[in-house]
Design an enzyme around this catalytic site. Structure first.
Site, mmCIF file in Angstrom:
data_model
loop_
_atom_site.group_PDB
_atom_site.id
_atom_site.type_symbol
_atom_site.label_atom_id
_atom_site.label_comp_id
_atom_site.label_asym_id
_atom_site.label_seq_id
_atom_site.Cartn_x
_atom_site.Cartn_y
_atom_site.Cartn_z
ATOM 1 N N GLY A 125 0.787 -1.232 0.000
ATOM 2 C CA GLY A 125 0.000 0.000 0.000
ATOM 3 C C GLY A 125 0.814 1.274 0.000
ATOM 4 O O GLY A 125 0.672 2.107 0.896
ATOM 5 N N HIS A 156 14.050 -14.721 5.672
ATOM 6 C CA HIS A 156 13.794 -13.691 6.684
ATOM 7 C C HIS A 156 14.650 -13.831 7.931
ATOM 8 O O HIS A 156 14.673 -12.916 8.763
ATOM 9 C CB HIS A 156 12.310 -13.686 7.059
ATOM 10 C CG HIS A 156 11.440 -13.262 5.918
ATOM 11 N ND1 HIS A 156 11.069 -14.135 4.918
ATOM 12 C CD2 HIS A 156 10.922 -12.055 5.592
ATOM 13 C CE1 HIS A 156 10.331 -13.480 4.024
ATOM 14 N NE2 HIS A 156 10.231 -12.222 4.404
ATOM 15 N N LEU A 157 15.379 -14.963 8.061
ATOM 16 C CA LEU A 157 16.314 -15.063 9.202
ATOM 17 C C LEU A 157 17.327 -13.920 9.128
ATOM 18 O O LEU A 157 17.828 -13.451 10.150
ATOM 19 C CB LEU A 157 17.062 -16.399 9.154
ATOM 20 C CG LEU A 157 16.220 -17.633 9.513
ATOM 21 C CD1 LEU A 157 16.969 -18.898 9.158
ATOM 22 C CD2 LEU A 157 15.881 -17.613 11.004
ATOM 23 N N ARG A 196 22.095 -30.022 -1.653
ATOM 24 C CA ARG A 196 21.022 -29.566 -0.768
ATOM 25 C C ARG A 196 20.925 -28.043 -0.878
ATOM 26 O O ARG A 196 21.934 -27.367 -1.127
ATOM 27 C CB ARG A 196 21.318 -29.931 0.694
ATOM 28 C CG ARG A 196 21.253 -31.422 0.978
ATOM 29 C CD ARG A 196 19.820 -31.918 0.978
ATOM 30 N NE ARG A 196 19.740 -33.319 1.379
ATOM 31 C CZ ARG A 196 19.770 -34.351 0.528
ATOM 32 N NH1 ARG A 196 19.905 -34.140 -0.783
ATOM 33 N NH2 ARG A 196 19.679 -35.598 0.969
ATOM 34 N N ASP A 202 19.501 -4.909 2.365
ATOM 35 C CA ASP A 202 20.004 -5.130 0.999
ATOM 36 C C ASP A 202 21.195 -4.232 0.642
ATOM 37 O O ASP A 202 21.903 -4.508 -0.315
ATOM 38 C CB ASP A 202 18.891 -4.866 -0.024
ATOM 39 C CG ASP A 202 17.644 -5.697 0.246
ATOM 40 O OD1 ASP A 202 17.765 -6.751 0.885
ATOM 41 O OD2 ASP A 202 16.551 -5.266 -0.172
HETATM 42 O O1 F6P Z 1 14.234 -5.344 1.155
HETATM 43 C C1 F6P Z 1 14.403 -6.252 2.195
HETATM 44 C C2 F6P Z 1 13.934 -7.617 1.812
HETATM 45 O O2 F6P Z 1 14.196 -8.497 2.871
HETATM 46 C C3 F6P Z 1 14.500 -8.155 0.491
HETATM 47 O O3 F6P Z 1 15.811 -8.630 0.642
HETATM 48 C C4 F6P Z 1 13.477 -9.200 0.135
HETATM 49 O O4 F6P Z 1 13.433 -9.435 -1.257
HETATM 50 C C5 F6P Z 1 12.192 -8.587 0.613
HETATM 51 O O5 F6P Z 1 12.523 -7.621 1.589
HETATM 52 C C6 F6P Z 1 11.235 -9.598 1.199
HETATM 53 O O6 F6P Z 1 10.050 -8.957 1.542
HETATM 54 P P1 F6P Z 1 8.871 -9.651 2.353
HETATM 55 O O7 F6P Z 1 9.097 -9.343 3.804
HETATM 56 O O8 F6P Z 1 7.651 -9.013 1.831
HETATM 57 O O9 F6P Z 1 8.922 -11.131 2.107
#
Ligand code: F6P
Length: 372
Positions: free
Chosen positions: A88, A296-297, A290, A153
């Site tokens: 949004g 998100h970690l 593998r 990033d």
């Molecule tokens: O911009 C930070 C980031 O963690 C990126 O590295 C990743 O592509 C994106 O956000 C993931 O976003 P979301 O939390 O929506 O999965």
């Protein structure tokens, strides 16, 4: 003698986009620095939703007072006490029509009016390129705005580094250290996918620090055959395991970025390239493979000392910038100083990895393959 014009100033603070370790440290530094000047701070919840979506905050807490007490002890906390959102964009707010389609509406005036109604004419916007582009528009519309560069990033231009990046990088490197031993024990290829969107900073820096054998980044499209060849060569030299770091935005030569989904009102979600590379490498090398997705970690946990310190420096500098009368700027790290750069310049382009930079050359000198 205090300047009477500066008395009673009210500053809103918001955090937008994906969270990053260090957000709370910025908030704390800004609140303490403002209080020392006799100013008041207010937190906007969930990006700008605290103003734009009042129904979500029926107790009226969408914009709430931040004090020395409310920010006590938050410096080491990951996440953001204000909440955030990467949905949004208020400049292109998606509104559903009766036929199910969406139209994009610019709601920036509502933000300024919502702040004005609370006696607030100043904003400290903590965010990445998307959030700071919004902040820039608000500044052009007359709100006093100072931006603070955040993102794991590290793809924001005009600052040497963003806070959150060092914490993500440290975690990625530690993960690679851990994967070496299991890869070695099972004689496997381990493919590790890391975040970073369209920039390869996390993959490149962790891949070197964590002694990987191949690094695939968006800036250098890869040929999977060449990656497989490099790993086969290692095997021929008696090295029975390999580590390959893949940035989520990496793409093969002539190919495109792998996207999980594209939703209305938000940036496309990247991911899945690790699985693809893992499958292809297993087929091409015949070696068991593998795949680990750190995802998100990388965004969680306590900020490293480096991130805490620059976050605290950015928060304090943002308040100093306001005191000095600046607006429409972003605080930026330019060692050894924090300086101010126009938001316009900081958000003009994405900072990607220069393919001839020293770090890429270092990787090549260490024998790491980019698959090119
Ligand atoms: O911009 C930070 C980031 O963690 C990126 O590295 C990743 O592509 C994106 O956000 C993931 O976003 P979301 O939390 O929506 O999965």
């Amino acid at each position: 003698m205090p300047n009477p014009n500066k008395q009673g100033r009210k500053i809103a603070i918001n955090t937008g986009g994906g969270d990053a370790p260090g957000l709370n440290a910025v908030i704390r530094a800004a609140v303490l620095s403002a209080e020392r000047r006799g100013w008041e701070c207010y937190g906007i919840r969930d990006g700008f939703n605290g103003i734009l979506m009042p129904d979500e905050f029926p107790d009226g807490s969408g914009v709430y007072r931040l004090t020395r007490k409310t920010v006590h002890g938050i410096t080491p906390l990951g996440g953001t006490i204000l909440g955030t959102t990467n949905r949004g964009n208020p400049l292109k707010f998606p509104v559903k029509q009766s036929d199910g389609s969406f139209v994009e509406v610019d709601r920036s005036d509502e933000i300024i009016a919502g702040l004005k109604a609370r006696g607030i004419d100043t904003l400290i916007a903590i965010g990445g390129d998307g959030s700071l582009s919004i902040a820039n528009v608000l500044a052009q519309k007359g709100l006093k705005v100072v931006g603070v560069p955040k993102t794991i990033d590290n793809d924001l231009d005009k600052t040497v580094i963003t806070f959150g990046f060092d914490t993500a990088l440290s975690f990625a490197t530690e993960s690679l250290d851990r994967l070496h031993t299991t890869a070695e024990s099972h004689h496997r290829i381990m493919v590790v996918e890391v975040m970073g969107r369209y920039a390869g900073w996390i993959a490149l820096n962790s891949g070197i620090s964590g002694s990987s054998d191949a690094i695939l980044i968006p800036e250098i499209p890869y040929d999977i055959g060449k990656v497989a060849e490099a790993l086969r060569r290692r095997r021929a030299q008696g090295r029975r395991s390999s580590i390959v770091v893949v940035a989520e935005g990496a793409k093969p030569k002539g190919g495109t970025t792998t996207v999980i989904e594209k939703e209305v009102g938000r940036a496309e979600r990247l991911g899945g390239i690790g699985e693809r590379v893992g499958k292809e490498l297993q087929e091409l090398t015949g070696q068991e493979t593998r795949v680990v997705v750190l995802g998100h970690l990388l965004r969680g946990g306590t900020p490293t000392t480096f991130d805490r310190l620059i976050a605290l420096r950015f928060g304090a500098a943002a308040v100093r910038a306001l005191e000095e009368g600046h607006s429409g700027i972003m605080v930026a790290l330019d060692p050894p100083s924090v300086r101010y750069v126009p938001l316009e310049d900081a958000t003009r382009r994405m900072k990607t990895v220069p393919t001839d930079c020293d770090t890429v050359l270092t990787a090549r000198d260490l024998g790491i393959s980019f698959g090119d």
